[in-house]
Motif scaffolding. Structure first.
Motif, PDB file in Angstrom:
ATOM      1  N   ALA A   1      10.134   8.552  -1.907  1.00  0.00           N
ATOM      2  CA  ALA A   1       8.728   8.056  -2.319  1.00  0.00           C
ATOM      3  C   ALA A   1       8.344   8.668  -3.978  1.00  0.00           C
ATOM      4  CB  ALA A   1       7.618   8.427  -1.463  1.00  0.00           C
ATOM      5  N   GLN A   2       9.023  10.022  -4.091  1.00  0.00           N
ATOM      6  CA  GLN A   2       8.830  10.668  -5.244  1.00  0.00           C
ATOM      7  C   GLN A   2       9.835  10.026  -6.450  1.00  0.00           C
ATOM      8  OE1 GLN A   2       6.361  12.758  -5.599  1.00  0.00           O
ATOM      9  NE2 GLN A   2       6.009  12.100  -3.408  1.00  0.00           N
ATOM     10  N   LEU A   3      10.641   9.445  -6.152  1.00  0.00           N
ATOM     11  CA  LEU A   3      11.696   8.792  -6.974  1.00  0.00           C
ATOM     12  C   LEU A   3      11.043   7.746  -7.903  1.00  0.00           C
ATOM     13  CD1 LEU A   3      14.752   8.474  -4.919  1.00  0.00           C
ATOM     14  CD2 LEU A   3      14.414  10.192  -6.615  1.00  0.00           C
ATOM     15  N   PRO A   4      11.347   7.419  -9.107  1.00  0.00           N
ATOM     16  CA  PRO A   4      10.805   6.316  -9.981  1.00  0.00           C
ATOM     17  C   PRO A   4      11.106   4.950  -9.331  1.00  0.00           C
ATOM     18  CG  PRO A   4      12.055   7.920 -11.245  1.00  0.00           C
ATOM     19  CD  PRO A   4      12.229   8.285  -9.978  1.00  0.00           C
ATOM     20  N   ALA A   5       9.900   4.327  -8.852  1.00  0.00           N
ATOM     21  CA  ALA A   5      10.052   3.131  -8.048  1.00  0.00           C
ATOM     22  C   ALA A   5      10.584   1.810  -8.645  1.00  0.00           C
ATOM     23  CB  ALA A   5       8.366   2.740  -7.774  1.00  0.00           C
ATOM     24  N   PRO A   6      10.492   1.821 -10.137  1.00  0.00           N
ATOM     25  CA  PRO A   6      11.258   0.469 -10.777  1.00  0.00           C
ATOM     26  C   PRO A   6      12.530   0.727 -10.627  1.00  0.00           C
ATOM     27  CG  PRO A   6       9.081   1.210 -11.960  1.00  0.00           C
ATOM     28  CD  PRO A   6       9.390   2.128 -10.846  1.00  0.00           C
ATOM     29  N   SER A   7      13.326   2.094 -10.965  1.00  0.00           N
ATOM     30  CA  SER A   7      14.700   1.866 -10.912  1.00  0.00           C
ATOM     31  C   SER A   7      15.281   2.171  -9.550  1.00  0.00           C
ATOM     32  CB  SER A   7      14.951   3.457 -11.830  1.00  0.00           C
ATOM     33  OG  SER A   7      14.340   4.392 -11.075  1.00  0.00           O
ATOM     34  N   TYR A   8      14.542   2.646  -8.307  1.00  0.00           N
ATOM     35  CA  TYR A   8      15.040   2.582  -7.418  1.00  0.00           C
ATOM     36  C   TYR A   8      15.198   1.168  -6.759  1.00  0.00           C
ATOM     37  CZ  TYR A   8      15.690   3.946  -2.351  1.00  0.00           C
ATOM     38  OH  TYR A   8      16.258   4.229  -1.117  1.00  0.00           O
ATOM     39  N   ALA A   9      14.031   0.413  -6.972  1.00  0.00           N
ATOM     40  CA  ALA A   9      14.249  -0.991  -6.616  1.00  0.00           C
ATOM     41  C   ALA A   9      15.364  -1.851  -7.445  1.00  0.00           C
ATOM     42  CB  ALA A   9      12.760  -1.821  -6.957  1.00  0.00           C
ATOM     43  N   TRP A  10      15.573  -1.747  -8.531  1.00  0.00           N
ATOM     44  CA  TRP A  10      16.478  -2.502  -9.403  1.00  0.00           C
ATOM     45  C   TRP A  10      17.805  -1.942  -8.931  1.00  0.00           C
ATOM     46  CZ3 TRP A  10      20.673  -2.031 -12.819  1.00  0.00           C
ATOM     47  CH2 TRP A  10      20.968  -3.092 -13.726  1.00  0.00           C
TER      48      TRP A  10
ATOM     49  N   GLU B   1       0.672  -1.182   0.149  1.00  0.00           N
ATOM     50  CA  GLU B   1       0.062  -0.124   0.021  1.00  0.00           C
ATOM     51  C   GLU B   1       0.629   1.183   0.106  1.00  0.00           C
ATOM     52  OE1 GLU B   1      -3.104  -0.208   3.086  1.00  0.00           O
ATOM     53  OE2 GLU B   1      -3.365  -2.186   3.092  1.00  0.00           O
ATOM     54  N   ALA B   2       2.026   1.138   0.170  1.00  0.00           N
ATOM     55  CA  ALA B   2       3.078   2.542   0.252  1.00  0.00           C
ATOM     56  C   ALA B   2       4.049   2.584  -0.654  1.00  0.00           C
ATOM     57  CB  ALA B   2       3.741   2.669   1.923  1.00  0.00           C
ATOM     58  N   LYS B   3       4.526   3.881  -0.829  1.00  0.00           N
ATOM     59  CA  LYS B   3       5.767   3.927  -1.729  1.00  0.00           C
ATOM     60  C   LYS B   3       6.880   4.056  -0.809  1.00  0.00           C
ATOM     61  CE  LYS B   3       2.822   6.193  -5.110  1.00  0.00           C
ATOM     62  NZ  LYS B   3       2.573   7.270  -5.890  1.00  0.00           N
ATOM     63  N   ALA B   4       6.959   4.281   0.283  1.00  0.00           N
ATOM     64  CA  ALA B   4       8.231   4.342   1.388  1.00  0.00           C
ATOM     65  C   ALA B   4       7.931   3.879   2.751  1.00  0.00           C
ATOM     66  CB  ALA B   4       8.849   5.702   1.099  1.00  0.00           C
ATOM     67  N   ILE B   5       9.117   3.546   3.571  1.00  0.00           N
ATOM     68  CA  ILE B   5       8.918   3.121   4.892  1.00  0.00           C
ATOM     69  C   ILE B   5       9.516   3.778   5.568  1.00  0.00           C
ATOM     70  CG2 ILE B   5       8.915   0.807   6.234  1.00  0.00           C
ATOM     71  CD1 ILE B   5       8.601  -0.844   3.376  1.00  0.00           C
ATOM     72  N   VAL B   6       9.166   3.997   6.947  1.00  0.00           N
ATOM     73  CA  VAL B   6       9.952   4.562   8.055  1.00  0.00           C
ATOM     74  C   VAL B   6       9.893   3.422   9.102  1.00  0.00           C
ATOM     75  CG1 VAL B   6      10.161   6.368   9.835  1.00  0.00           C
ATOM     76  CG2 VAL B   6       9.601   6.992   7.544  1.00  0.00           C
TER      77      VAL B   6
ATOM     78  N   GLY C   1      14.844  -4.993  -0.400  1.00  0.00           N
ATOM     79  CA  GLY C   1      13.377  -4.651  -0.594  1.00  0.00           C
ATOM     80  C   GLY C   1      13.156  -3.709  -1.836  1.00  0.00           C
ATOM     81  N   PRO C   2      12.117  -3.610  -2.486  1.00  0.00           N
ATOM     82  CA  PRO C   2      12.027  -2.679  -3.512  1.00  0.00           C
ATOM     83  C   PRO C   2      11.860  -1.233  -2.908  1.00  0.00           C
ATOM     84  CG  PRO C   2       9.836  -4.005  -3.089  1.00  0.00           C
ATOM     85  CD  PRO C   2      11.122  -4.477  -2.426  1.00  0.00           C
ATOM     86  N   LEU C   3      11.258  -1.083  -1.751  1.00  0.00           N
ATOM     87  CA  LEU C   3      10.749   0.451  -1.249  1.00  0.00           C
ATOM     88  C   LEU C   3      12.083   1.177  -0.608  1.00  0.00           C
ATOM     89  CD1 LEU C   3       7.292  -0.050   0.143  1.00  0.00           C
ATOM     90  CD2 LEU C   3       7.827   0.429  -2.270  1.00  0.00           C
ATOM     91  N   PRO C   4      12.051   2.106  -0.686  1.00  0.00           N
ATOM     92  CA  PRO C   4      12.937   3.102   0.387  1.00  0.00           C
ATOM     93  C   PRO C   4      12.616   2.802   1.795  1.00  0.00           C
ATOM     94  CG  PRO C   4      12.212   4.625  -1.598  1.00  0.00           C
ATOM     95  CD  PRO C   4      11.347   3.340  -1.582  1.00  0.00           C
TER      96      PRO C   4
END
Length: 226
Positions: A194-203, A42-47, A89-92
């Motif tokens: 969370a504003q960074l492009p998710a696919p490239s961050y994860a890869w 459900e989220a784009k980043a984690i704290v 993991g894929p998320l920041p």
């Protein structure tokens, strides 16, 4: 529940709070993994935060004393799997280090992408050398990646415990703020990531960390052979 999750503005705030030292045992690991399930869906980043004054005091020594050898190895493996999930993991993932972080508590910091710490009279470090414990592979590999190389001997072999300013220099933390600002600062950093492009961050995250991830993964189930 020893860990809870709240999601707002695409950020999942996972808070560890067992009312004590936030010891890492099977219950805490299960609770954090459950929170991560929700966060990843459900989220784009984690704290990842602790309770006031405590991030985590490390593995539950009472559990170590009662589980027997096989149980201890299983707990180490469960801890390693959790670190792999955060680190690869894929998320920041942003750590809100709200106080003391000892042993496994510091390895959780290493597994987070950005670490926000609290200024104050807090202790941060891996104390295995002092307590007579041998470092697991996941601890050594994460330290090689995240610690300042000039601090490796002092931090990991000699078990030096740092104050927050020293922990920043050593590489346990990336920034320091007042205790009351830690969580808000971590949430702000997570919002930016969370504003960074998710696919490239994860890869990029998984690819750059592949060697360390592979070494940790290969150690699971083999602690007694090392």
């Amino acid at each position: 529940m020893s860990a809870t999750v709240e999601i707002a503005n695409d950020i999942a705030l996972i808070r560890m709070d067992d009312g004590k030292a936030n010891a890492i045992n099977f219950d805490m690991i299960a609770a954090v993994n459950s929170a991560l399930d929700k966060a990843e869906a459900e989220a784009k980043a984690i704290v990842l935060a602790g309770r006031e004054g405590r991030f985590s005091g490390g593995f539950d020594l009472n559990a170590f004393a009662t589980l027997g050898a096989d149980g201890v190895y299983k707990l180490l493996d469960a801890g390693a799997e959790l670190l792999l999930r955060l680190y690869g993991g894929p998320l920041p993932v942003v750590a809100a280090c709200t106080g003391h972080a000892i042993a496994m508590g510091t390895f959780l910091l290493h597994a987070c992408d950005t670490r926000v710490g609290a200024s104050g009279a807090f202790k941060i470090g891996a104390n295995e050398a002092v307590t007579g414990m041998q470092l697991p592979i996941f601890a050594m590999e994460l330290a090689r990646d995240r610690l300042n190389p000039t601090h490796m001997t002092r931090a990991m072999i000699q078990g030096f415990i740092y104050d927050p300013a020293g922990a920043l220099e050593a590489g346990y933390l990336d920034m320091l703020v007042d205790l009351e600002k830690v969580e808000a600062t971590a949430l702000a950093v997570a919002g930016q990531l969370a504003q960074l492009p998710a696919p490239s961050y994860a890869w990029n995250k998984k690819s750059i960390r592949k060697t360390t991830l592979d070494r940790i993964r290969s150690s699971i189930g083999a602690h007694h052979k090392l």
